[in-house]
Design a protein around this motif. Structure first.
Motif, short mmCIF file in Angstrom:
data_model
loop_
_atom_site.label_atom_id
_atom_site.label_comp_id
_atom_site.label_asym_id
_atom_site.label_seq_id
_atom_site.Cartn_x
_atom_site.Cartn_y
_atom_site.Cartn_z
N ARG A 126 86.24 68.05 25.23
CA ARG A 126 85.10 67.21 24.84
C ARG A 126 83.88 67.67 25.61
O ARG A 126 83.96 68.05 26.78
CB ARG A 126 85.39 65.75 25.15
N ARG A 127 82.74 67.62 24.93
CA ARG A 127 81.48 67.97 25.58
C ARG A 127 81.11 66.89 26.58
O ARG A 127 81.35 65.71 26.33
CB ARG A 127 80.37 68.08 24.54
N VAL A 128 80.52 67.28 27.65
CA VAL A 128 80.00 66.33 28.62
C VAL A 128 78.76 65.70 28.01
O VAL A 128 77.90 66.39 27.46
CB VAL A 128 79.65 67.04 29.95
N ARG A 129 78.70 64.40 28.06
CA ARG A 129 77.55 63.71 27.49
C ARG A 129 76.32 63.99 28.35
O ARG A 129 76.34 63.82 29.56
CB ARG A 129 77.82 62.21 27.43
N ARG A 130 75.26 64.43 27.68
CA ARG A 130 74.02 64.75 28.39
C ARG A 130 72.93 63.80 27.93
O ARG A 130 72.98 63.27 26.83
CB ARG A 130 73.61 66.18 28.08
N ALA A 131 71.96 63.60 28.78
CA ALA A 131 70.81 62.76 28.45
C ALA A 131 69.60 63.66 28.21
O ALA A 131 69.41 64.65 28.91
CB ALA A 131 70.53 61.78 29.58
N PHE A 132 68.80 63.33 27.21
CA PHE A 132 67.62 64.10 26.87
C PHE A 132 66.40 63.21 26.90
O PHE A 132 66.45 62.06 26.48
CB PHE A 132 67.77 64.72 25.48
N THR A 133 65.30 63.76 27.40
CA THR A 133 64.06 63.00 27.44
C THR A 133 63.45 62.95 26.05
O THR A 133 63.81 63.74 25.17
CB THR A 133 63.05 63.65 28.40
N ALA A 134 62.51 62.05 25.87
CA ALA A 134 61.80 61.97 24.59
C ALA A 134 61.08 63.28 24.29
O ALA A 134 61.03 63.72 23.14
CB ALA A 134 60.81 60.80 24.62
N ALA A 163 70.88 73.60 11.99
CA ALA A 163 72.00 74.32 12.59
C ALA A 163 71.50 75.40 13.56
O ALA A 163 72.06 75.57 14.65
CB ALA A 163 72.87 74.95 11.51
N GLN A 164 70.46 76.11 13.17
CA GLN A 164 69.93 77.17 14.02
C GLN A 164 69.36 76.60 15.32
O GLN A 164 69.63 77.11 16.40
CB GLN A 164 68.85 77.96 13.27
N VAL A 165 68.57 75.54 15.21
CA VAL A 165 67.98 74.92 16.39
C VAL A 165 69.09 74.36 17.29
O VAL A 165 69.04 74.51 18.51
CB VAL A 165 66.96 73.83 16.01
N ALA A 166 70.07 73.73 16.68
CA ALA A 166 71.18 73.17 17.46
C ALA A 166 71.90 74.27 18.24
O ALA A 166 72.20 74.10 19.43
CB ALA A 166 72.15 72.45 16.54
N ARG A 167 72.14 75.40 17.60
CA ARG A 167 72.78 76.52 18.30
C ARG A 167 71.91 77.02 19.44
O ARG A 167 72.39 77.24 20.55
CB ARG A 167 73.05 77.68 17.34
N GLU A 168 70.63 77.21 19.18
CA GLU A 168 69.71 77.74 20.18
C GLU A 168 69.60 76.84 21.40
O GLU A 168 69.46 77.32 22.53
CB GLU A 168 68.32 77.95 19.58
N LEU A 169 69.65 75.53 21.18
CA LEU A 169 69.46 74.57 22.27
C LEU A 169 70.77 73.98 22.78
O LEU A 169 70.75 73.07 23.62
CB LEU A 169 68.50 73.46 21.82
N ASP A 170 71.89 74.47 22.26
CA ASP A 170 73.21 73.98 22.63
C ASP A 170 73.34 72.47 22.41
O ASP A 170 73.73 71.71 23.29
CB ASP A 170 73.54 74.34 24.09
N LEU A 171 72.96 72.04 21.20
CA LEU A 171 73.07 70.65 20.79
C LEU A 171 74.10 70.54 19.68
O LEU A 171 74.46 71.53 19.06
CB LEU A 171 71.72 70.16 20.23
N THR A 172 74.54 69.32 19.41
CA THR A 172 75.37 69.13 18.23
C THR A 172 74.45 68.93 17.03
O THR A 172 73.36 68.37 17.15
CB THR A 172 76.31 67.90 18.36
N VAL A 173 74.90 69.41 15.88
CA VAL A 173 74.12 69.27 14.66
C VAL A 173 73.91 67.79 14.34
O VAL A 173 72.83 67.38 13.93
CB VAL A 173 74.82 70.01 13.49
N THR A 174 74.93 66.99 14.58
CA THR A 174 74.85 65.56 14.29
C THR A 174 73.74 64.89 15.11
O THR A 174 72.96 64.10 14.57
CB THR A 174 76.21 64.89 14.59
N SER A 175 73.67 65.20 16.38
CA SER A 175 72.63 64.60 17.23
C SER A 175 71.24 65.02 16.78
O SER A 175 70.33 64.20 16.68
CB SER A 175 72.82 65.01 18.69
N LEU A 176 71.09 66.31 16.50
CA LEU A 176 69.78 66.79 16.09
C LEU A 176 69.36 66.19 14.76
O LEU A 176 68.20 65.82 14.58
CB LEU A 176 69.77 68.32 16.03
N HIS A 177 70.29 66.05 13.82
CA HIS A 177 69.96 65.38 12.54
C HIS A 177 69.47 63.96 12.81
O HIS A 177 68.50 63.51 12.19
CB HIS A 177 71.19 65.32 11.63
N ALA A 178 70.13 63.26 13.71
CA ALA A 178 69.73 61.88 14.03
C ALA A 178 68.33 61.86 14.63
O ALA A 178 67.52 60.98 14.29
CB ALA A 178 70.74 61.26 15.00
#
Length: 66
Positions: free
Chosen positions: A10-18, A35-50
């Motif tokens: 499981r990924r460690v839950r991280r906090a992101f600023t506004a 998908a590209q931005v999520a890969r570049e920033l090491d984010l999940t696609v689901t979080s970035l979509h939200a």
């Protein structure tokens, strides 16, 4: 015999600023795919979509976001 199933860590839950979220959304709005931005920033696609949906709702661009 039986095969062992490898479990994904499981990924460690991280906090992101506004500001970090806004930067990621800005990259998507500039034409890069989620998908590209999520890969570049090491984010999940689901979080970035939200984040993108929330930014669009906040800007009055959509009314279906929670």
């Amino acid at each position: 015999m039986g095969q062992k199933k490898e479990l994904k860590k499981r990924r460690v839950r991280r906090a992101f600023t506004a500001a970090q979220k806004a930067d990621a959304v800005r990259l998507v709005k500039s034409g890069k795919s989620v998908a590209q931005v999520a890969r570049e920033l090491d984010l999940t696609v689901t979080s970035l979509h939200a984040w993108v949906r929330r930014a669009e709702a906040d800007a009055g661009e959509r009314s279906d976001a929670l």
